[in-house]
Structures are given as C-alpha cells and as structure tokens.
Design a protein around this motif. Structure first.
Motif, PDB file in Angstrom:
ATOM      1  N   ILE A 152       0.910  -1.041   0.055  1.00 27.82           N
ATOM      2  CA  ILE A 152       0.031  -0.116   0.001  1.00 27.82           C
ATOM      3  C   ILE A 152       0.900   1.358  -0.156  1.00 27.82           C
ATOM      4  O   ILE A 152       0.552   2.214  -0.725  1.00 27.82           O
ATOM      5  CB  ILE A 152      -0.897   0.045   1.331  1.00 27.82           C
ATOM      6  CG1 ILE A 152      -2.136  -1.286   1.102  1.00 27.82           C
ATOM      7  CG2 ILE A 152      -1.726   1.392   1.299  1.00 27.82           C
ATOM      8  CD1 ILE A 152      -3.001  -1.332   2.186  1.00 27.82           C
ATOM      9  N   LEU A 153       1.864   1.110   0.829  1.00 26.29           N
ATOM     10  CA  LEU A 153       2.828   2.105   0.866  1.00 26.29           C
ATOM     11  C   LEU A 153       3.409   2.691  -0.473  1.00 26.29           C
ATOM     12  O   LEU A 153       3.596   3.864  -0.755  1.00 26.29           O
ATOM     13  CB  LEU A 153       3.893   2.058   1.885  1.00 26.29           C
ATOM     14  CG  LEU A 153       3.580   2.370   3.269  1.00 26.29           C
ATOM     15  CD1 LEU A 153       4.784   2.128   4.175  1.00 26.29           C
ATOM     16  CD2 LEU A 153       3.315   3.969   3.502  1.00 26.29           C
ATOM     17  N   ILE A 154       3.744   1.467  -1.240  1.00 24.79           N
ATOM     18  CA  ILE A 154       4.554   1.632  -2.500  1.00 24.79           C
ATOM     19  C   ILE A 154       3.604   2.139  -3.427  1.00 24.79           C
ATOM     20  O   ILE A 154       3.936   3.248  -4.275  1.00 24.79           O
ATOM     21  CB  ILE A 154       5.272   0.140  -2.972  1.00 24.79           C
ATOM     22  CG1 ILE A 154       6.242   0.078  -1.949  1.00 24.79           C
ATOM     23  CG2 ILE A 154       5.609   0.181  -4.221  1.00 24.79           C
ATOM     24  CD1 ILE A 154       6.956  -1.356  -2.156  1.00 24.79           C
ATOM     25  N   ILE A 155       2.343   1.852  -3.375  1.00 24.61           N
ATOM     26  CA  ILE A 155       1.609   2.260  -4.367  1.00 24.61           C
ATOM     27  C   ILE A 155       0.875   3.559  -4.087  1.00 24.61           C
ATOM     28  O   ILE A 155       0.876   4.427  -5.168  1.00 24.61           O
ATOM     29  CB  ILE A 155       0.423   1.166  -4.517  1.00 24.61           C
ATOM     30  CG1 ILE A 155       0.917  -0.186  -4.989  1.00 24.61           C
ATOM     31  CG2 ILE A 155      -0.663   1.596  -5.337  1.00 24.61           C
ATOM     32  CD1 ILE A 155      -0.201  -1.130  -4.781  1.00 24.61           C
ATOM     33  N   TRP A 156       0.517   3.901  -3.179  1.00 21.67           N
ATOM     34  CA  TRP A 156      -0.260   5.159  -2.672  1.00 21.67           C
ATOM     35  C   TRP A 156       0.731   6.127  -2.259  1.00 21.67           C
ATOM     36  O   TRP A 156       0.070   7.498  -2.662  1.00 21.67           O
ATOM     37  CB  TRP A 156      -1.180   4.788  -1.359  1.00 21.67           C
ATOM     38  CG  TRP A 156      -2.500   3.998  -1.823  1.00 21.67           C
ATOM     39  CD1 TRP A 156      -2.451   2.712  -1.576  1.00 21.67           C
ATOM     40  CD2 TRP A 156      -3.612   4.603  -2.377  1.00 21.67           C
ATOM     41  NE1 TRP A 156      -3.837   2.312  -2.123  1.00 21.67           N
ATOM     42  CE2 TRP A 156      -4.312   3.358  -2.766  1.00 21.67           C
ATOM     43  CE3 TRP A 156      -3.965   5.660  -3.211  1.00 21.67           C
ATOM     44  CZ2 TRP A 156      -5.586   3.682  -3.334  1.00 21.67           C
ATOM     45  CZ3 TRP A 156      -5.046   5.990  -3.870  1.00 21.67           C
ATOM     46  CH2 TRP A 156      -5.735   4.855  -3.843  1.00 21.67           C
ATOM     47  N   VAL A 157       1.711   6.120  -1.693  1.00 21.67           N
ATOM     48  CA  VAL A 157       2.635   7.283  -1.429  1.00 21.67           C
ATOM     49  C   VAL A 157       2.941   8.104  -2.526  1.00 21.67           C
ATOM     50  O   VAL A 157       2.837   9.392  -2.490  1.00 21.67           O
ATOM     51  CB  VAL A 157       3.815   6.901  -0.584  1.00 21.67           C
ATOM     52  CG1 VAL A 157       4.781   7.910  -0.407  1.00 21.67           C
ATOM     53  CG2 VAL A 157       3.394   6.489   0.778  1.00 21.67           C
ATOM     54  N   PRO A 158       3.351   7.338  -3.575  1.00 21.53           N
ATOM     55  CA  PRO A 158       3.561   8.130  -4.825  1.00 21.53           C
ATOM     56  C   PRO A 158       2.602   8.957  -5.519  1.00 21.53           C
ATOM     57  O   PRO A 158       2.668  10.174  -6.027  1.00 21.53           O
ATOM     58  CB  PRO A 158       4.192   7.236  -5.749  1.00 21.53           C
ATOM     59  CG  PRO A 158       4.656   6.118  -5.113  1.00 21.53           C
ATOM     60  CD  PRO A 158       3.847   6.106  -3.811  1.00 21.53           C
ATOM     61  N   LYS A 159       1.228   8.333  -5.593  1.00 22.52           N
ATOM     62  CA  LYS A 159      -0.077   9.002  -5.951  1.00 22.52           C
ATOM     63  C   LYS A 159      -0.073  10.081  -4.906  1.00 22.52           C
ATOM     64  O   LYS A 159      -0.656  11.139  -5.649  1.00 22.52           O
ATOM     65  CB  LYS A 159      -1.204   8.070  -5.976  1.00 22.52           C
ATOM     66  CG  LYS A 159      -0.918   6.944  -7.115  1.00 22.52           C
ATOM     67  CD  LYS A 159      -2.167   6.078  -7.002  1.00 22.52           C
ATOM     68  CE  LYS A 159      -2.099   4.984  -8.089  1.00 22.52           C
ATOM     69  NZ  LYS A 159      -3.366   4.223  -8.292  1.00 22.52           N
ATOM     70  N   ILE A 160      -0.341  10.054  -3.874  1.00 18.33           N
ATOM     71  CA  ILE A 160      -0.506  11.180  -2.828  1.00 18.33           C
ATOM     72  C   ILE A 160       0.295  12.198  -3.151  1.00 18.33           C
ATOM     73  O   ILE A 160       0.013  13.443  -3.162  1.00 18.33           O
ATOM     74  CB  ILE A 160      -0.635  10.632  -1.394  1.00 18.33           C
ATOM     75  CG1 ILE A 160      -1.481   9.606  -1.081  1.00 18.33           C
ATOM     76  CG2 ILE A 160      -0.448  11.870  -0.397  1.00 18.33           C
ATOM     77  CD1 ILE A 160      -1.603   8.819  -0.022  1.00 18.33           C
ATOM     78  N   THR A 161       1.736  11.921  -3.070  1.00 16.71           N
ATOM     79  CA  THR A 161       2.688  13.039  -3.358  1.00 16.71           C
ATOM     80  C   THR A 161       2.536  13.555  -4.796  1.00 16.71           C
ATOM     81  O   THR A 161       2.643  14.921  -4.962  1.00 16.71           O
ATOM     82  CB  THR A 161       4.395  12.469  -3.193  1.00 16.71           C
ATOM     83  OG1 THR A 161       4.284  11.284  -4.062  1.00 16.71           O
ATOM     84  CG2 THR A 161       4.686  12.222  -1.861  1.00 16.71           C
ATOM     85  N   GLU A 162       2.120  12.883  -5.774  1.00 18.18           N
ATOM     86  CA  GLU A 162       1.661  13.564  -7.210  1.00 18.18           C
ATOM     87  C   GLU A 162       0.768  14.372  -6.809  1.00 18.18           C
ATOM     88  O   GLU A 162       0.633  15.650  -7.589  1.00 18.18           O
ATOM     89  CB  GLU A 162       1.363  12.388  -8.085  1.00 18.18           C
ATOM     90  CG  GLU A 162       2.473  11.955  -8.842  1.00 18.18           C
ATOM     91  CD  GLU A 162       2.171  10.848  -9.649  1.00 18.18           C
ATOM     92  OE1 GLU A 162       0.933  10.754 -10.211  1.00 18.18           O
ATOM     93  OE2 GLU A 162       2.783   9.844  -9.993  1.00 18.18           O
ATOM     94  N   ASN A 163      -0.580  14.298  -6.269  1.00 16.98           N
ATOM     95  CA  ASN A 163      -1.576  15.102  -6.093  1.00 16.98           C
ATOM     96  C   ASN A 163      -1.251  16.491  -5.336  1.00 16.98           C
ATOM     97  O   ASN A 163      -1.676  17.350  -5.617  1.00 16.98           O
ATOM     98  CB  ASN A 163      -2.517  14.293  -5.401  1.00 16.98           C
ATOM     99  CG  ASN A 163      -3.320  13.251  -6.082  1.00 16.98           C
ATOM    100  OD1 ASN A 163      -3.016  13.264  -7.179  1.00 16.98           O
ATOM    101  ND2 ASN A 163      -3.954  12.279  -5.442  1.00 16.98           N
ATOM    102  N   ILE A 164      -0.225  16.123  -4.198  1.00 16.77           N
ATOM    103  CA  ILE A 164       0.316  17.377  -3.543  1.00 16.77           C
ATOM    104  C   ILE A 164       0.784  18.403  -4.527  1.00 16.77           C
ATOM    105  O   ILE A 164       0.774  19.597  -4.597  1.00 16.77           O
ATOM    106  CB  ILE A 164       1.158  17.017  -2.364  1.00 16.77           C
ATOM    107  CG1 ILE A 164       0.338  16.440  -1.291  1.00 16.77           C
ATOM    108  CG2 ILE A 164       1.812  18.051  -1.727  1.00 16.77           C
ATOM    109  CD1 ILE A 164       1.022  15.702  -0.149  1.00 16.77           C
TER     110      ILE A 164
END
Length: 54
Positions: free
Chosen positions: A41-53
C-alpha cells in the motif's frame, strides 16, 4: 517410578513451551503478512498522494 513422573513433568513443560511457541509463530506469520500488505500500500499510494500534492 518417581523418576518417571519427574521426566513426565519436564515433558509437559516442553510441550507447553512448544504450544506457546507455535502460537507465537502464528502471530509472527500474521504480522508478516500484514507488513507485506502495508508495504505494498505504501509503495502504491505514497507516490500517488505526493503527485496530488505537487
């Protein structure tokens, strides 16, 4: 006969330790699975969240 009962008590102690260890092993395995899922979950979601920021 006394010696036999003493040995039996020792065996019961070992048996108790063994069942305890088995339970610990199960907990460790469950914990391991949870950690793997969490890691995924960390590997998948952290990049997406940081992209959104950004």
């Amino acid at each position: 006969m006394k010696n036999f009962t003493e040995n039996n008590n020792e065996n019961q102690g070992l048996q108790h330790f063994y069942t305890h260890f088995k339970k610990l092993e199960e907990y460790a395995f469950a914990f391991f699975l949870v950690m793997i899922v969490f890691y995924q979950i960390l590997i998948i979601w952290v990049p997406k969240i940081t992209e959104n920021i950004h």
